[in-house]
Scaffold this active site. Sequence first.
Site, short mmCIF file in Angstrom:
data_model
loop_
_atom_site.label_atom_id
_atom_site.label_comp_id
_atom_site.label_asym_id
_atom_site.label_seq_id
_atom_site.Cartn_x
_atom_site.Cartn_y
_atom_site.Cartn_z
N LYS A 203 0.87 -1.19 0.00
CA LYS A 203 0.00 0.00 0.00
C LYS A 203 0.89 1.22 0.00
O LYS A 203 1.82 1.33 0.80
CB LYS A 203 -0.87 -0.02 1.28
CG LYS A 203 -1.82 1.13 1.41
CD LYS A 203 -3.17 0.81 0.81
CE LYS A 203 -3.98 2.04 0.50
NZ LYS A 203 -3.71 2.65 -0.82
N GLN B 16 7.42 3.86 3.67
CA GLN B 16 6.00 3.49 3.74
C GLN B 16 5.79 2.22 4.57
O GLN B 16 4.80 2.08 5.28
CB GLN B 16 5.48 3.28 2.32
CG GLN B 16 3.97 3.24 2.18
CD GLN B 16 3.35 4.63 2.14
OE1 GLN B 16 3.83 5.50 1.44
NE2 GLN B 16 2.29 4.82 2.89
N LYS C 167 5.81 3.26 8.17
CA LYS C 167 4.66 4.13 8.42
C LYS C 167 3.38 3.30 8.51
O LYS C 167 2.57 3.45 9.43
CB LYS C 167 4.54 5.13 7.27
CG LYS C 167 3.39 6.09 7.40
CD LYS C 167 3.17 6.88 6.13
CE LYS C 167 4.46 7.55 5.67
NZ LYS C 167 4.23 8.52 4.61
N LYS D 275 5.26 1.68 -3.26
CA LYS D 275 5.17 3.03 -3.83
C LYS D 275 5.38 2.93 -5.33
O LYS D 275 6.02 1.98 -5.80
CB LYS D 275 6.26 3.93 -3.21
CG LYS D 275 5.97 5.40 -3.32
CD LYS D 275 5.08 5.92 -2.19
CE LYS D 275 4.67 7.35 -2.43
NZ LYS D 275 3.93 7.92 -1.31
N GLY E 265 -2.82 8.17 -4.22
CA GLY E 265 -2.19 9.35 -4.81
C GLY E 265 -0.94 9.77 -4.05
O GLY E 265 -0.63 9.24 -2.99
N ASP E 266 -0.22 10.70 -4.62
CA ASP E 266 0.93 11.35 -3.98
C ASP E 266 1.15 12.62 -4.80
O ASP E 266 0.22 13.08 -5.48
CB ASP E 266 2.16 10.43 -3.98
CG ASP E 266 3.31 10.94 -3.11
OD1 ASP E 266 3.23 10.81 -1.88
OD2 ASP E 266 4.29 11.50 -3.65
N THR F 199 -4.34 13.42 5.43
CA THR F 199 -2.92 13.56 5.77
C THR F 199 -2.68 14.87 6.53
O THR F 199 -2.00 14.88 7.56
CB THR F 199 -2.05 13.50 4.49
OG1 THR F 199 -2.44 12.36 3.74
CG2 THR F 199 -0.59 13.40 4.83
N ASN G 82 -2.23 18.90 -1.67
CA ASN G 82 -3.21 18.20 -0.84
C ASN G 82 -2.86 18.25 0.65
O ASN G 82 -3.70 18.61 1.48
CB ASN G 82 -3.35 16.75 -1.33
CG ASN G 82 -4.23 15.93 -0.44
OD1 ASN G 82 -3.75 15.16 0.38
ND2 ASN G 82 -5.53 16.12 -0.55
N SER H 4 -6.72 5.70 3.92
CA SER H 4 -6.82 4.85 2.73
C SER H 4 -7.19 3.43 3.15
O SER H 4 -7.99 2.76 2.48
CB SER H 4 -5.49 4.81 1.98
OG SER H 4 -5.39 5.89 1.08
P1 NDP Z 1 0.64 17.65 -4.22
O1 NDP Z 1 1.09 17.33 -5.59
O2 NDP Z 1 -0.80 17.78 -3.94
O3 NDP Z 1 1.35 19.00 -3.71
C1 NDP Z 1 2.73 19.14 -3.67
C2 NDP Z 1 3.03 20.59 -3.30
O4 NDP Z 1 4.43 20.73 -3.06
C3 NDP Z 1 2.68 21.56 -4.43
O5 NDP Z 1 2.27 22.76 -3.86
C4 NDP Z 1 4.02 21.72 -5.15
O6 NDP Z 1 4.14 22.94 -5.86
C5 NDP Z 1 4.96 21.71 -3.97
N1 NDP Z 1 6.32 21.30 -4.37
C6 NDP Z 1 6.70 20.25 -5.12
N2 NDP Z 1 8.03 20.22 -5.27
C7 NDP Z 1 8.50 21.28 -4.60
C8 NDP Z 1 9.79 21.80 -4.35
N3 NDP Z 1 10.88 21.21 -4.88
N4 NDP Z 1 9.89 22.92 -3.59
C9 NDP Z 1 8.79 23.50 -3.05
N5 NDP Z 1 7.55 23.05 -3.26
C10 NDP Z 1 7.40 21.96 -4.01
O7 NDP Z 1 1.30 16.53 -3.26
P2 NDP Z 1 0.86 16.09 -1.80
O8 NDP Z 1 0.38 17.27 -1.03
O9 NDP Z 1 0.00 14.90 -1.93
O10 NDP Z 1 2.26 15.58 -1.22
C11 NDP Z 1 3.18 16.45 -0.55
C12 NDP Z 1 4.13 15.62 0.28
O11 NDP Z 1 3.39 14.86 1.26
C13 NDP Z 1 4.96 14.58 -0.47
O12 NDP Z 1 6.21 14.44 0.17
C14 NDP Z 1 4.17 13.30 -0.29
O13 NDP Z 1 4.96 12.14 -0.44
C15 NDP Z 1 3.71 13.47 1.16
N6 NDP Z 1 2.55 12.67 1.55
C16 NDP Z 1 1.38 12.75 0.87
C17 NDP Z 1 0.28 12.02 1.29
C18 NDP Z 1 -1.05 12.17 0.64
O14 NDP Z 1 -2.01 11.61 1.17
N7 NDP Z 1 -1.20 12.90 -0.43
C19 NDP Z 1 0.40 11.07 2.41
C20 NDP Z 1 1.65 11.14 3.11
C21 NDP Z 1 2.69 11.89 2.67
P3 NDP Z 1 3.54 23.11 -7.35
O15 NDP Z 1 2.10 23.40 -7.17
O16 NDP Z 1 4.32 24.24 -7.90
O17 NDP Z 1 3.78 21.82 -8.06
#
Ligand code: NDP
Length: 444
Positions: free
Chosen positions: A89, A110, A113, A125, A164-165, A208, A239, A376
Site C-alpha cells: 500500500k 512506507q 509508516k 510506492k 495518490g501522492d 494527511t 493536498n 486509505s
Molecule cells: P501535491 O502534488 O498535492 O502537492 C505538492 C506541493 O508541493 C505543491 O504545492 C508543489 O508545488 C509543492 N512542491 C513540489 N516540489 C517542490 C519543491 N521542490 N519545492 C517546493 N515546493 C514543491 O502533493 P501532496 O500534497 O499529496 O504531497 C506532498 C508531500 O506529502 C509529499 O512528500 C508526499 O509524499 C507526502 N505525503 C502525501 C500524502 C497524501 O495523502 N497525499 C500522504 C503522506 C505523505 P507546485 O504546485 O508548484 O507543483
Amino acid sequence: MELLKSVYEKVCKQNPHEGEFLQAVEEVLESLEVVAKYHPEWIENGIFERIVEPERQIMFRITWVDDQGKVQVNRGYRVQFNSAIGPYKGGLRFHPSVTLSVIKFLGFEQTFKNSLTGLPIGGGKGGSDFDPKNKSNHEIMRFCQNFMLELQRHIGENTDVPAGDIGVGGREIGYLYGMYKKIQNVNTGVLTGKGLEFGGSLGRKEATGYGLCYFMDEYLKDYQKTFKNMSVVISGSGNVAIYAAEKVTELGGKVVAMSDSQGVIYDINGVDLSLIKQLKEVERKRISEYKEKYPNAIYYENSKDIWKVKCDIALPCATQNELDLESAVTLISNGCFAVGEGANMPTTPEAVKYFIKNNILYAPGKAANAGGVATSALEMTQNSQRFSWSFEEVNQRLKEIMKNIYINVSKTAEEYNVPGNMVVGANVAGFIKVAKAMDAQGII
Ligand code: NDP
C-alpha cells in the site's frame, strides 16, 4: 552504526547511485542499532538484510501521444517493498524528479509508516517521471490510461493497492481507476483516494493534513502547548499542505506562509485559505497570483525562503530534502520550537540532527503524516463492506489512530532510553511489528 554496519555497506554497494534511498536506509538502520542489540536472532535470520531489499521492483515503459500528435515516452515504477503485514500500500507520484531511488526511499519509509498505523497494510510506492504541469486534461487522461495498461497486471485489492501522492490527486485516480475497471471488468477497491461517487471515502482528501495536526496537537499537549495563537508556516500548497492549514486554523493557529515549487506567499494577517484552494485546487495556477487580491502580502521567488519567515511551528508539506541545515538554523534563531513533517523526508539528516540537539519538538513524517494511508486503509475496509461511513466517523477514527501513533512512538522512545526522540521511537516501533511478522512467516 556498529551491528548493522555490514547491512548498510551492502545496500551502498548494490545501489551506489540511489542517494535518496541510501539516505532513508541509513537513518532507519542508525535507529535500529538498539533493537539489533536485544534481538540477535533477527540478525541471524537476516531480518535487517531482508527489510532493506524490496520484494519486487517493477519498471516499465509508458507510451502516449500528446495533443500535437507527438509520441511521448515515460518511465513507470511500482516498488512492492514489503508485504509482511498486509497487501502493498502506498501512493503513485507523477513528477519529473521521480527515479527508482525516489520510489524506493518512499516505499521503504512506507513500510514502517503503515506498520505504525496499526492497520494490516504492507509498504509499496510507484509513479512516473511524467510531468503533469501544463498538460491538457486529455493528455493527463491518456497518460493515466497508458500507465494503467501496464500497472493493472501487478496490482489487486488483496495484492497491492496504490493511492495518490505528488501530482496524483482525485482527477488522476479517477482516470486510473476507469482504465483498471475497463480492462479487468471488476469494481473493486484496487485504488484509494477515489471519487466519492465510486467508492471513495469521506475524509480521505483531508486525512494527511488533518492527521498531521492531530499528531502535533498530542505532541504539543505533552509539552503544555497547543496550536492556539501560534504562528505557523506550511510549505507546499498541495493536498497535504492545504488541509494541514485548514486544521491548524481550526485549532486556533495562524498560518502566515505557504509555498509552491516556484515561490512563497507571506501574509502576516494569516493566509486566505479559500483563495489558495481556488488557485491551486481549482485553477491549478501559481501561488504568486495570491498577490493580485492581497497586494500587501509578500512574495519570495525562492521556495526555500519560507523557512526565513518567523514562526512558532513549521510544517514542511511539499517534498523531500526541502529543509536543510541552513534553514533549520534560521528557523530556530527566529523562535520556531516545533517541526512536524507532512511530507516524506522533507528534512535533511543534518537538519534533523540539529533539531534534536536543540530540543525542538520534531515529528518525523513516517509517524506524523501516516493519517493519509491510515484513511486509505479505512477506504479499503468500506469498499470490502460495500458501505460508506460518515465524515464524522472517519475523522474520529483518524483522530484515534494519530493519538495511538503518538503514544506508541513516544513510549517506544522512552523504552529504548531516548525519551523525546521521535525518530528512534517511530523507526523502532514501526520496525518491530514488521520484523515479528517476517520472522513468523519463515525465511522467504
Ligand atoms: P501535491 O502534488 O498535492 O502537492 C505538492 C506541493 O508541493 C505543491 O504545492 C508543489 O508545488 C509543492 N512542491 C513540489 N516540489 C517542490 C519543491 N521542490 N519545492 C517546493 N515546493 C514543491 O502533493 P501532496 O500534497 O499529496 O504531497 C506532498 C508531500 O506529502 C509529499 O512528500 C508526499 O509524499 C507526502 N505525503 C502525501 C500524502 C497524501 O495523502 N497525499 C500522504 C503522506 C505523505 P507546485 O504546485 O508548484 O507543483
